[in-house]
Scaffold this motif. Structure first.
Motif, short mmCIF file in Angstrom:
data_model
loop_
_atom_site.label_atom_id
_atom_site.label_comp_id
_atom_site.label_asym_id
_atom_site.label_seq_id
_atom_site.Cartn_x
_atom_site.Cartn_y
_atom_site.Cartn_z
N ASP A 201 48.85 -10.08 -19.57
CA ASP A 201 48.16 -8.79 -19.14
C ASP A 201 48.17 -8.49 -17.71
O ASP A 201 48.15 -9.16 -17.02
N VAL A 202 48.89 -7.25 -17.59
CA VAL A 202 49.24 -6.82 -15.93
C VAL A 202 48.44 -5.48 -15.76
O VAL A 202 48.59 -4.62 -16.46
N TYR A 203 47.30 -5.65 -14.81
CA TYR A 203 46.61 -4.46 -14.66
C TYR A 203 47.00 -3.64 -13.37
O TYR A 203 47.07 -4.39 -12.18
N TYR A 204 47.49 -2.38 -13.46
CA TYR A 204 48.09 -1.57 -12.30
C TYR A 204 46.88 -0.67 -12.07
O TYR A 204 47.09 0.63 -12.53
N GLN A 205 46.00 -0.99 -11.57
CA GLN A 205 44.72 -0.16 -11.15
C GLN A 205 44.11 -0.39 -9.70
O GLN A 205 44.09 -1.54 -9.00
N GLY A 206 43.94 0.74 -8.82
CA GLY A 206 43.83 0.70 -7.88
C GLY A 206 42.41 0.02 -7.43
O GLY A 206 41.97 -0.94 -6.34
N ASP B 237 47.44 -2.11 -3.90
CA ASP B 237 48.70 -2.05 -3.67
C ASP B 237 49.61 -3.06 -4.28
O ASP B 237 50.63 -3.32 -4.05
N PHE B 238 48.98 -3.66 -5.25
CA PHE B 238 49.87 -4.66 -6.16
C PHE B 238 49.20 -4.72 -7.44
O PHE B 238 49.15 -3.72 -7.93
N TYR B 239 48.85 -5.74 -8.17
CA TYR B 239 48.35 -5.84 -9.48
C TYR B 239 47.39 -6.77 -9.65
O TYR B 239 47.30 -7.87 -9.02
N GLY B 240 46.68 -6.76 -10.86
CA GLY B 240 45.91 -8.02 -11.28
C GLY B 240 46.58 -8.50 -12.52
O GLY B 240 47.03 -7.84 -13.24
N TRP B 241 46.21 -9.80 -12.74
CA TRP B 241 47.10 -10.36 -13.98
C TRP B 241 46.08 -11.38 -14.70
O TRP B 241 45.00 -12.01 -14.20
N VAL B 242 46.53 -11.35 -16.15
CA VAL B 242 45.82 -12.42 -16.80
C VAL B 242 46.98 -13.20 -17.69
O VAL B 242 47.66 -12.71 -18.47
N PHE B 243 47.07 -14.44 -17.28
CA PHE B 243 48.43 -15.28 -17.84
C PHE B 243 47.75 -16.41 -18.38
O PHE B 243 47.37 -17.28 -17.90
N PRO B 244 47.95 -16.43 -19.96
CA PRO B 244 47.70 -17.42 -20.65
C PRO B 244 48.46 -18.85 -20.23
O PRO B 244 49.65 -18.65 -20.04
N HIS B 245 47.90 -20.06 -20.24
CA HIS B 245 48.49 -21.49 -19.84
C HIS B 245 48.15 -22.10 -21.23
O HIS B 245 48.01 -23.35 -20.85
N GLY C 203 46.02 -9.64 -6.21
CA GLY C 203 46.95 -9.75 -4.94
C GLY C 203 46.69 -8.31 -4.23
O GLY C 203 46.50 -7.46 -4.76
N THR C 204 46.72 -8.55 -2.90
CA THR C 204 46.72 -7.35 -2.27
C THR C 204 47.09 -7.64 -0.50
O THR C 204 46.94 -8.95 -0.12
N ALA C 205 47.52 -6.92 0.12
CA ALA C 205 47.93 -6.91 1.56
C ALA C 205 47.14 -6.12 2.42
O ALA C 205 47.29 -6.19 3.67
N LEU C 206 46.11 -5.38 1.65
CA LEU C 206 45.06 -4.82 2.41
C LEU C 206 43.99 -5.72 2.94
O LEU C 206 43.19 -6.21 2.41
N SER C 207 43.98 -5.49 4.40
CA SER C 207 42.97 -6.44 4.88
C SER C 207 41.62 -5.97 4.73
O SER C 207 41.32 -4.78 4.63
N GLY C 208 40.65 -6.86 4.20
CA GLY C 208 39.08 -6.53 3.96
C GLY C 208 38.72 -6.16 2.48
O GLY C 208 37.78 -6.05 2.35
N PHE C 209 40.00 -6.17 1.82
CA PHE C 209 39.79 -6.09 0.22
C PHE C 209 39.25 -7.34 -0.21
O PHE C 209 39.81 -8.22 -0.11
N SER C 210 38.01 -7.20 -1.14
CA SER C 210 37.40 -8.35 -1.64
C SER C 210 38.44 -8.76 -2.90
O SER C 210 38.17 -8.37 -3.92
N LEU C 211 38.92 -9.94 -2.68
CA LEU C 211 39.86 -10.56 -4.04
C LEU C 211 38.99 -10.97 -5.08
O LEU C 211 39.05 -10.96 -6.08
N ARG C 212 37.67 -11.79 -4.58
CA ARG C 212 36.85 -12.30 -5.43
C ARG C 212 36.37 -11.26 -6.23
O ARG C 212 35.89 -11.51 -7.50
N THR C 213 35.55 -10.32 -5.75
CA THR C 213 35.05 -9.15 -6.43
C THR C 213 36.03 -8.31 -7.29
O THR C 213 35.84 -8.05 -8.41
N TYR D 120 53.48 1.50 -6.66
CA TYR D 120 52.22 0.98 -6.22
C TYR D 120 51.26 1.55 -5.27
O TYR D 120 50.41 1.17 -4.93
N SER D 121 51.63 2.78 -4.80
CA SER D 121 51.02 3.56 -3.75
C SER D 121 49.92 4.49 -4.04
O SER D 121 49.09 4.54 -3.29
N SER D 122 49.63 4.59 -5.43
CA SER D 122 48.83 5.68 -5.75
C SER D 122 48.45 5.43 -7.00
O SER D 122 49.30 4.99 -7.95
N ASP D 123 47.06 5.66 -7.43
CA ASP D 123 46.94 5.68 -9.06
C ASP D 123 47.42 6.58 -9.88
O ASP D 123 47.95 6.13 -11.25
#
Length: 400
Positions: free
Chosen positions: A198-203, A208-216, A225-235, A343-346
């Motif tokens: 599953d790949v989440y293309y949601q701002g 500026d990138f995406y979120g993923w759910v990859f089964p192993h 992932g993001t290149a935006l400084s200050g964005f909380s990856l954990r949140t 990836y530049s806007s919703d």
């Protein structure tokens, strides 16, 4: 005073790029040392296409899951499934996968050492001293030295080798990636599909990138992932786990790492160093795919190092980048344009996910991904995709 141990090539970094380079060079009969840090696990979604399995002789037992489809989720939560008709994407756990690659290099003839690289010291005869540190459970840190005719820097996106030798390497742009390895639910439980990525293309998940759910298999990688400084990856990862129904799944470990955004303009120092893998910046834009390109980059670096050792001509070191970009540069260019635009806007992400519902887009995407080449054999499909893409760009085609 003991004589310093000498090698034709020292490979710094034992991930897919470094291990592949060491294996290929050992097969040619070169004396090779493979240096890697202890206990390193690369944060990674773990996807490898069939081309990687074929080209680099990856045995089936390393695949912990077979993915048969991808689900793209838009900002409005629209879900578009992209089935892989007649194929699959393999998933690997990097701890086991990388260790197998390092073991193969050692069994092929490379000398394997565990330690932390510190610096390169040029010598008067054109060779280089490689310094690294080792430590034991009850021993203080010890500085070790070996001599090399050539060094392959495959030590990651913040490569110490690259920063010491390649101008501009310290300015490599990166995406910050973070994932959590969680215990996989039972297949079908809460909508979980062990054969689907599953790949989440949601701002709100990534601006500026995406979120993923990859089964192993027994575990699943959930990350952003993001290149935006200050964005909380954990949140963002917490939000992603809730959206995916994995908020209550057991968390096994958490990891983060930089992912390069584009290849460096130069991969060699014009003397005796050449880069490979993340150190050279070879992660595909838009997708963030790195394992296949690391394997390929390691092979090209090995070929360049072999040519240099055989001839002494420093121009041979440029072959690594030249051959890689000839093989994959066009794909990177196309994906880079795609990432910068879609990836530049919703609003644009919504249209991008809408495009993914098109059968022509799905067919060309999977064929290009699984076989690592732009598909040229279906000109009619390319024409159809071009006009559909143009319609989305101009807003003529509805995103719904």
């Amino acid at each position: 005073m003991n004589e310093i141990e000498s090698f034709d090539v020292v490979v710094v970094g034992g991930g897919p790029a470094g291990s592949t380079a060491a294996t290929d060079l050992a097969r040619t009969g070169r004396s090779v040392m493979l240096l890697d840090r202890a206990g390193r696990i690369k944060p990674c979604g773990g996807a490898i296409p069939p081309q990687a399995i074929r080209e680099f002789d990856i045995p089936p037992h390393l695949l912990c899951a077979h993915i048969n489809s991808a689900r793209m989720i838009s900002p409005s939560d629209r879900q578009v499934d992209m089935p892989i008709n007649g194929g699959f994407v393999g998933m690997v756990n990097r701890a086991e996968f990388d260790e197998w690659l390092r073991t193969r290099a050692a069994e092929t003839g490379a000398v394997r050492r565990t330690g932390t690289f510190t610096e390169l010291v040029p010598t008067d005869n054109g060779q280089v001293i490689v310094r690294y540190e080792t430590r034991g459970n009850d021993r203080p840190v010890q500085v070790q030295e070996v001599r090399a005719r050539c060094v392959i820097g495959a030590d990651g996106a913040r490569s110490k080798v690259a920063r010491q030798t390649i101008p501009g390497a310290d300015k490599m742009p990166c995406v910050s990636a973070y994932h959590e390895i969680v215990r996989s639910p039972k297949n079908g439980e809460g909508g979980f599909d062990a054969t689907r990525c599953d790949v989440y293309y949601q701002g709100k998940i990534s601006p500026d990138f995406y979120g993923w759910v990859f089964p192993h298999g027994e575990t699943t990688s959930v990350g952003v992932g993001t290149a935006l400084s200050g964005f909380s990856l954990r949140t963002a990862t917490d939000d992603l786990r809730k959206a995916a129904g994995l908020a209550d799944a057991e968390t096994i470990r958490r990891e983060g790492a930089p992912i390069p955004l584009r290849p460096l303009d130069r991969w060699d120092d014009g003397r005796n160093v050449v880069l490979a893998g993340d150190a050279a910046g070879v992660v595909a834009p838009a997708s963030g795919e790195g394992i296949y390109y690391a394997l390929a980059g390691g092979r090209f670096a090995a070929q360049a190092a072999e040519a240099f050792c055989a001839t002494g001509d420093v121009r041979s070191l440029k072959l690594a980048r030249k051959q890689f970009m000839k093989a994959h540069g066009r794909v990177f260019w196309v994906l880079g344009i795609m990432q910068r635009f879609w990836y530049s806007s919703d609003k644009r992400r919504e249209r991008f996910v809408s495009m993914c519902a098109d059968p022509d887009v799905q067919q060309l995407t999977w064929e290009a991904y699984m076989n690592k080449r732009l598909v040229r054999a279906k000109p009619a499909a390319h024409v159809r995709v071009f006009f559909k893409d143009l319609g989305h760009l101009l807003g003529i085609v509805s995103a719904k």
